[in-house]
Design a protein around this motif. Structure first.
Motif, short mmCIF file in Angstrom:
data_model
loop_
_atom_site.label_atom_id
_atom_site.label_comp_id
_atom_site.label_asym_id
_atom_site.label_seq_id
_atom_site.Cartn_x
_atom_site.Cartn_y
_atom_site.Cartn_z
N GLY A 364 59.88 78.34 96.67
CA GLY A 364 61.20 78.61 97.23
C GLY A 364 62.07 77.37 97.29
N VAL A 365 61.46 76.23 97.63
CA VAL A 365 62.21 74.97 97.66
C VAL A 365 62.70 74.61 96.26
CG1 VAL A 365 62.02 72.49 98.06
CG2 VAL A 365 61.06 74.09 99.73
N VAL A 366 61.85 74.78 95.25
CA VAL A 366 62.24 74.49 93.87
C VAL A 366 63.41 75.38 93.45
CG1 VAL A 366 61.49 74.57 91.47
CG2 VAL A 366 59.97 73.63 93.22
N CYS A 367 63.35 76.66 93.80
CA CYS A 367 64.44 77.58 93.45
C CYS A 367 65.73 77.19 94.17
CB CYS A 367 64.05 79.01 93.82
SG CYS A 367 62.71 79.70 92.83
N GLY A 370 67.21 74.24 92.42
CA GLY A 370 67.84 74.66 91.18
C GLY A 370 69.19 75.30 91.43
N LEU A 371 69.28 76.16 92.45
CA LEU A 371 70.54 76.81 92.79
C LEU A 371 71.57 75.78 93.22
CD1 LEU A 371 72.27 79.32 93.37
CD2 LEU A 371 71.18 79.43 95.65
N PHE A 372 71.16 74.84 94.06
CA PHE A 372 72.10 73.83 94.55
C PHE A 372 72.58 72.94 93.41
CE2 PHE A 372 72.97 69.64 96.52
CZ PHE A 372 74.03 70.02 97.33
N TYR A 373 71.65 72.54 92.53
CA TYR A 373 72.05 71.69 91.41
C TYR A 373 73.01 72.42 90.48
CZ TYR A 373 71.73 68.70 87.30
OH TYR A 373 72.04 67.88 86.26
N ALA A 374 72.76 73.72 90.26
CA ALA A 374 73.65 74.50 89.39
C ALA A 374 75.05 74.58 89.99
CB ALA A 374 73.08 75.90 89.18
N CYS A 375 75.13 74.75 91.30
CA CYS A 375 76.44 74.82 91.96
C CYS A 375 77.15 73.46 91.89
CB CYS A 375 76.29 75.26 93.40
SG CYS A 375 75.74 76.97 93.60
N CYS A 376 76.38 72.37 92.09
CA CYS A 376 76.98 71.03 92.01
C CYS A 376 77.45 70.73 90.59
CB CYS A 376 75.98 69.98 92.48
SG CYS A 376 75.64 70.03 94.26
N VAL A 390 68.23 69.74 101.02
CA VAL A 390 67.75 70.98 100.40
C VAL A 390 66.27 70.86 100.03
CG1 VAL A 390 68.03 72.55 98.44
CG2 VAL A 390 70.05 71.56 99.55
N ALA A 391 65.87 69.66 99.54
CA ALA A 391 64.47 69.45 99.18
C ALA A 391 63.55 69.56 100.39
CB ALA A 391 64.31 68.08 98.52
N CYS A 392 64.07 69.25 101.56
CA CYS A 392 63.25 69.29 102.78
C CYS A 392 63.23 70.67 103.43
CB CYS A 392 63.74 68.26 103.79
SG CYS A 392 63.52 66.54 103.27
N THR A 393 64.31 71.44 103.28
CA THR A 393 64.44 72.69 104.04
C THR A 393 64.63 73.93 103.19
OG1 THR A 393 66.83 72.32 104.28
CG2 THR A 393 65.41 71.46 106.02
N GLY A 394 64.71 73.80 101.87
CA GLY A 394 64.78 74.97 101.00
C GLY A 394 66.09 75.73 101.12
N LEU A 395 66.00 77.06 101.09
CA LEU A 395 67.18 77.91 101.10
C LEU A 395 68.09 77.68 102.31
CD1 LEU A 395 68.80 80.18 99.75
CD2 LEU A 395 67.37 81.83 100.99
N PRO A 396 67.57 77.54 103.54
CA PRO A 396 68.47 77.25 104.67
C PRO A 396 69.30 75.99 104.44
CG PRO A 396 66.34 77.92 105.51
CD PRO A 396 66.18 77.76 104.02
N GLY A 397 68.69 74.92 103.91
CA GLY A 397 69.43 73.71 103.62
C GLY A 397 70.45 73.91 102.52
N CYS A 398 70.10 74.72 101.52
CA CYS A 398 71.03 75.00 100.42
C CYS A 398 72.26 75.73 100.93
CB CYS A 398 70.31 75.83 99.35
SG CYS A 398 71.34 76.25 97.92
#
Length: 416
Positions: A364-367, A370-376, A390-398
């Motif tokens: 989930g963290v990897v996904c 990936g989502l955050f990098y795509a948006c950036c 984001v790497a530390c907290t996954g989707l909530p951080g994203c």
């Protein structure tokens, strides 16, 4: 590049909210029909009968997993289902050389409310109902005031208008201090039900750990010291009266569950796996034996533990049972889904823990990365500080990073 402190604080608050909100919504969306194991020791087979309580009612199995018809199963537990067994002509019945009538079986059947993490760690309110323990008639009546435990005494507030009954407050506080109790009290509990057969009043643990009992007899206070000292790590106190008069209170401590017995005796229940943070314990008593059941809430793979006890709470037999494989498989699948959404879970008691499945949490963290990098990349701006969050907290951080914008004060590295 410096960190935008106010924005970083807002992101952390957002992440904290999401690690509670996401599991909460996910749990409600995927909630299945309730399924729970219970059971009872049979004095006829000297083995446990396992109860599977699901949406279609209760099914009974023996320790070998054999499904039993309801009538056959309940006949093997005559002291727990005395009404049905009497209807089928099962009373009087001889068990262990003793003859039991239906009336004796019914009188001695007692279900004790479970000790659960919610009750143990839930907020304790200092408001109690103190009944007249010597009523004029047979039944108890709700008092016209409530008892409030304070730092240096107790107060009685009239229910009609909330005014203080000062004279009564002074008398009862003086009686408590006369008995040797020290304020402030650590814990106090009473049973506010008018349907109980009699009243044992307020049971409390004083500032020194002593256990006391306060009652109101013909309007006058009666407080006595039991001479017992509660464990230092006592977390909760529950009062329940019953006609069988075996015990009238239970204590939940880190060292174990205890019963406050008549005759001023503190008895530790023979639990082998007690952990008040994740265990629930229930106790069912009959005229011949007792059945203690412990559920471990830490996961579906944990067994349900059964213990048959004699009337003196000595173990007669122990047994462990697992939830059915289909129930465990569905729960494990839901755990994988939750872990994919968030690597952390915040419970209602502010207990922050890791997701139940570490492998899917990492995925989930990897996904999320990936989502955050795509948006950036689409915005042609990469925020390294937010990427680390984001790497530390996954989707909530994203979600927090995309909602609040760049975490660094500078624009960051442009994409190619």
């Amino acid at each position: 590049m410096s960190i935008h402190t106010p924005r970083f604080a807002a992101m952390l608050i957002c992440v904290l909210v999401l690690v509670w909100f996401i599991p909460y919504v996910y749990g409600r969306a995927t909630r299945a029909d309730r399924f729970q194991l219970s059971g009872e020791y049979s004095p006829l087979t000297r083995r446990f009968m396992i109860w599977e309580m699901g949406p279609k009612g209760i099914r009974f199995r023996d320790e070998d997993g054999r499904l039993l018809p309801t009538r056959e199963a309940q006949r093997l537990m005559p002291l727990v289902f005395p009404g049905n067994v009497r209807k089928w002509g099962g009373f009087p019945i001889t068990l262990d050389g003793r003859v039991f009538s239906f009336e004796e079986a019914e009188k001695n059947l007692r279900y004790f409310s479970s000790l659960t993490p919610r009750e143990i760690f839930g907020r304790k309110f200092p408001v109690h109902a103190l009944f007249e323990s010597v009523p004029e008639g047979v039944s108890l009546e709700l008092p016209d005031d409530v008892l409030v435990v304070g730092a240096d005494g107790i107060s009685f507030l009239r229910c009609a208008d909330g005014s203080l009954n000062g004279e009564k407050s002074v008398r009862f506080t003086a009686e408590i201090k006369r008995a040797g109790a020290v304020f402030p009290l650590r814990l106090a509990a009473s049973n506010p039900s008018i349907y109980k057969p009699f009243d044992e009043g307020l049971v409390f643990i004083d500032g020194n750990g002593g256990i006391f009992q306060l009652q109101m007899a013909r309007g006058e206070p009666v407080c006595r010291a039991t001479g017992l000292v509660a464990p230092r790590d006592t977390l909760a106190l529950i009062v329940e009266e019953h006609e069988s008069r075996g015990f009238y209170a239970a204590l939940a401590a880190g060292a174990g569950p205890y019963l406050l017995m008549y005759g001023d005796r503190l008895l530790r229940l023979p639990s082998e796996s007690w952990d008040p943070r994740v265990n629930t314990l229930s106790l069912r008593s009959t005229a011949l034996y007792r059945t203690m059941i412990e559920h471990d809430l830490s996961g579906v793979a944990a067994p349900v533990r059964y213990a048959a006890l004699d009337r003196d709470f000595r173990p007669l037999r122990r047994y462990s049972a697992l939830l059915p494989e289909a129930v465990r498989a569905r729960s494990e699948l839901l755990d994988k889904g939750l872990s994919l959404l968030t690597p952390f879970v915040l419970s209602q008691f502010f207990d922050l823990r890791f997701a139940p499945n570490p492998g899917f949490a990492a995925l989930g963290v990897v996904c999320a990365l990936g989502l955050f990098y795509a948006c950036c990349r689409r915005a042609r701006r990469l925020d390294l500080a937010a990427l680390f969050l984001v790497a530390c907290t996954g989707l909530p951080g994203c979600i927090a990073a995309l909602a609040f914008g760049p975490l660094g004060r500078e624009t960051g590295t442009r994409g190619t």
